[in-house]
Scaffold this motif. Structure first.
Motif, PDB file in Angstrom:
ATOM      1  N   LYS A  44       0.812  -1.220   0.000  1.00 43.70           N
ATOM      2  CA  LYS A  44       0.000   0.000   0.000  1.00 43.70           C
ATOM      3  C   LYS A  44       0.847   1.272   0.000  1.00 43.70           C
ATOM      4  N   VAL A  45       2.149   1.144  -0.288  1.00 40.93           N
ATOM      5  CA  VAL A  45       3.040   2.303  -0.281  1.00 40.93           C
ATOM      6  C   VAL A  45       3.606   2.517  -1.678  1.00 40.93           C
ATOM      7  N   LEU A  46       3.416   3.719  -2.194  1.00 39.96           N
ATOM      8  CA  LEU A  46       4.000   4.114  -3.471  1.00 39.96           C
ATOM      9  C   LEU A  46       5.179   5.025  -3.159  1.00 39.96           C
ATOM     10  N   THR A  47       6.350   4.724  -3.737  1.00 39.57           N
ATOM     11  CA  THR A  47       7.526   5.562  -3.527  1.00 39.57           C
ATOM     12  C   THR A  47       7.860   6.246  -4.842  1.00 39.57           C
ATOM     13  N   VAL A  48       7.893   7.578  -4.795  1.00 38.18           N
ATOM     14  CA  VAL A  48       8.166   8.377  -5.983  1.00 38.18           C
ATOM     15  C   VAL A  48       9.617   8.844  -5.900  1.00 38.18           C
ATOM     16  N   PHE A  49      10.404   8.534  -6.947  1.00 39.36           N
ATOM     17  CA  PHE A  49      11.803   8.949  -7.032  1.00 39.36           C
ATOM     18  C   PHE A  49      11.941   9.997  -8.130  1.00 39.36           C
ATOM     19  N   ALA A  50      12.844  10.974  -7.932  1.00 38.41           N
ATOM     20  CA  ALA A  50      13.106  11.987  -8.956  1.00 38.41           C
ATOM     21  C   ALA A  50      14.476  12.614  -8.697  1.00 38.41           C
ATOM     22  N   ASP A  51      14.939  13.383  -9.693  1.00 38.61           N
ATOM     23  CA  ASP A  51      16.246  14.032  -9.577  1.00 38.61           C
ATOM     24  C   ASP A  51      16.189  15.310  -8.748  1.00 38.61           C
ATOM     25  N   ASN A  52      15.035  15.977  -8.717  1.00 40.58           N
ATOM     26  CA  ASN A  52      14.897  17.200  -7.914  1.00 40.58           C
ATOM     27  C   ASN A  52      13.425  17.371  -7.517  1.00 40.58           C
ATOM     28  N   ASP A  53      13.164  18.414  -6.723  1.00 40.45           N
ATOM     29  CA  ASP A  53      11.807  18.627  -6.214  1.00 40.45           C
ATOM     30  C   ASP A  53      10.811  18.921  -7.327  1.00 40.45           C
ATOM     31  N   PHE A  54      11.244  19.672  -8.334  1.00 39.37           N
ATOM     32  CA  PHE A  54      10.342  20.010  -9.449  1.00 39.37           C
ATOM     33  C   PHE A  54       9.907  18.745 -10.184  1.00 39.37           C
ATOM     34  N   LYS A  81       6.946  12.866   3.970  1.00 40.76           N
ATOM     35  CA  LYS A  81       7.848  13.994   3.733  1.00 40.76           C
ATOM     36  C   LYS A  81       8.868  13.630   2.658  1.00 40.76           C
ATOM     37  N   VAL A  82       9.376  14.660   2.002  1.00 42.43           N
ATOM     38  CA  VAL A  82      10.356  14.477   0.933  1.00 42.43           C
ATOM     39  C   VAL A  82      11.716  14.216   1.578  1.00 42.43           C
ATOM     40  N   GLU A  83      12.379  13.148   1.134  1.00 47.44           N
ATOM     41  CA  GLU A  83      13.692  12.780   1.693  1.00 47.44           C
ATOM     42  C   GLU A  83      14.759  12.916   0.617  1.00 47.44           C
ATOM     43  N   LYS A  84      15.932  13.364   1.035  1.00 45.67           N
ATOM     44  CA  LYS A  84      17.080  13.406   0.127  1.00 45.67           C
ATOM     45  C   LYS A  84      17.685  12.011   0.075  1.00 45.67           C
ATOM     46  N   VAL A  85      18.062  11.580  -1.134  1.00 44.65           N
ATOM     47  CA  VAL A  85      18.698  10.267  -1.274  1.00 44.65           C
ATOM     48  C   VAL A  85      20.183  10.533  -1.434  1.00 44.65           C
ATOM     49  N   SER A  86      20.745  10.306  -2.582  1.00 47.83           N
ATOM     50  CA  SER A  86      22.173  10.576  -2.785  1.00 47.83           C
ATOM     51  C   SER A  86      22.317  11.794  -3.690  1.00 47.83           C
ATOM     52  N   GLY A  87      23.264  12.650  -3.376  1.00 47.56           N
ATOM     53  CA  GLY A  87      23.438  13.860  -4.168  1.00 47.56           C
ATOM     54  C   GLY A  87      22.232  14.761  -3.995  1.00 47.56           C
ATOM     55  N   GLN A  92       9.868  10.330  -2.153  1.00 49.98           N
ATOM     56  CA  GLN A  92       8.748  10.589  -1.263  1.00 49.98           C
ATOM     57  C   GLN A  92       7.863   9.358  -1.213  1.00 49.98           C
ATOM     58  N   ALA A  93       7.476   8.974  -0.007  1.00 49.64           N
ATOM     59  CA  ALA A  93       6.576   7.835   0.172  1.00 49.64           C
ATOM     60  C   ALA A  93       5.140   8.341   0.209  1.00 49.64           C
ATOM     61  N   ILE A  94       4.282   7.686  -0.558  1.00 45.79           N
ATOM     62  CA  ILE A  94       2.855   8.020  -0.583  1.00 45.79           C
ATOM     63  C   ILE A  94       2.100   6.767  -0.165  1.00 45.79           C
ATOM     64  N   THR A  95       1.353   6.864   0.921  1.00 41.87           N
ATOM     65  CA  THR A  95       0.603   5.729   1.439  1.00 41.87           C
ATOM     66  C   THR A  95      -0.816   5.764   0.900  1.00 41.87           C
ATOM     67  N   VAL A  96      -1.286   4.623   0.425  1.00 43.63           N
ATOM     68  CA  VAL A  96      -2.670   4.489  -0.015  1.00 43.63           C
ATOM     69  C   VAL A  96      -3.478   4.036   1.194  1.00 43.63           C
ATOM     70  N   LYS A  97      -4.340   4.936   1.693  1.00 45.30           N
ATOM     71  CA  LYS A  97      -5.105   4.641   2.904  1.00 45.30           C
ATOM     72  C   LYS A  97      -6.325   3.799   2.559  1.00 45.30           C
ATOM     73  N   VAL A  98      -6.468   2.688   3.289  1.00 46.25           N
ATOM     74  CA  VAL A  98      -7.593   1.780   3.092  1.00 46.25           C
ATOM     75  C   VAL A  98      -8.242   1.563   4.456  1.00 46.25           C
ATOM     76  N   GLY A  99      -9.554   1.573   4.479  1.00 43.28           N
ATOM     77  CA  GLY A  99     -10.269   1.380   5.736  1.00 43.28           C
ATOM     78  C   GLY A  99     -10.574   2.714   6.393  1.00 43.28           C
ATOM     79  N   VAL A 100     -11.648   2.740   7.156  1.00 39.73           N
ATOM     80  CA  VAL A 100     -12.040   3.939   7.882  1.00 39.73           C
ATOM     81  C   VAL A 100     -11.219   3.988   9.168  1.00 39.73           C
TER      82      VAL A 100
END
Length: 161
Positions: A44-54, A81-87, A92-100
């Motif tokens: 249930k966790v999507l992790t988005v990777f990119a070279d910069n914030d934009f 929260k946005v985390e710095k990796v290398s360089g 950023q981890a995005i959680t898919v919320k399921v259940g009330v």
């Protein structure tokens, strides 16, 4: 006694398809040429990777668009929260919320009790069960909850007479 359940579910197949489509579009777009932008899914966790914030914001926007096209409500996404990796690379981890969640379930039960409708609401794990004497009153309860709870996607299932 008629009853129904208030739940929050996400179609995991559609989420997987949206992630695949997002990765495909990112790999073919010119502005992502040579970058390490991608989306990975683990349960249930999507992790988005990119070279910069934009670029991170761009990938998240593409992901939200693909999810919306596949009828997955984007209000169920909880961004970490946005985390710095290398360089200067970021993730950023995005959680898919399921259940009330418990807080929301208590809010729904309180809303139903304060409305003075002749129904009983009880928390059943990650769902809220509502039961009443007549079908019309249950339909009024659904309308009340739909009108008041707009910050989280809810479905009304398991309607029994």
């Amino acid at each position: 006694m008629p009853s129904f359940d208030i739940v929050s579910e996400v179609n995991e197949v559609e989420v997987r398809n949206a992630v695949d489509q997002t990765n495909k579009e990112v790999s073919t777009r010119f502005d992502f040429k040579g970058s390490d932008a991608r989306v990975e899914q683990a349960e249930k966790v999507l992790t988005v990777f990119a070279d910069n914030d934009f670029q991170l914001d761009q990938v998240k926007d593409i992901l939200r668009t693909k999810l919306a096209k596949r009828t997955v409500d984007v209000r169920c996404l909880d961004e970490g929260k946005v985390e710095k990796v290398s360089g200067n690379k970021v993730k950023q981890a995005i959680t898919v919320k399921v259940g009330v969640e418990t807080e929301l379930a208590k809010r729904i039960v309180k809303l139903i009790k304060d409305s003075k409708l002749k129904v009983q609401a009880s928390i059943q794990g990650d769902a809220v069960r509502v039961s009443g004497a007549k079908r019309d009153i249950l339909q009024d309860t659904i309308a009340l909850v739909r009108k008041d709870v707009t910050d989280f996607p809810l479905q009304y299932q398991n309607f029994r007479d």
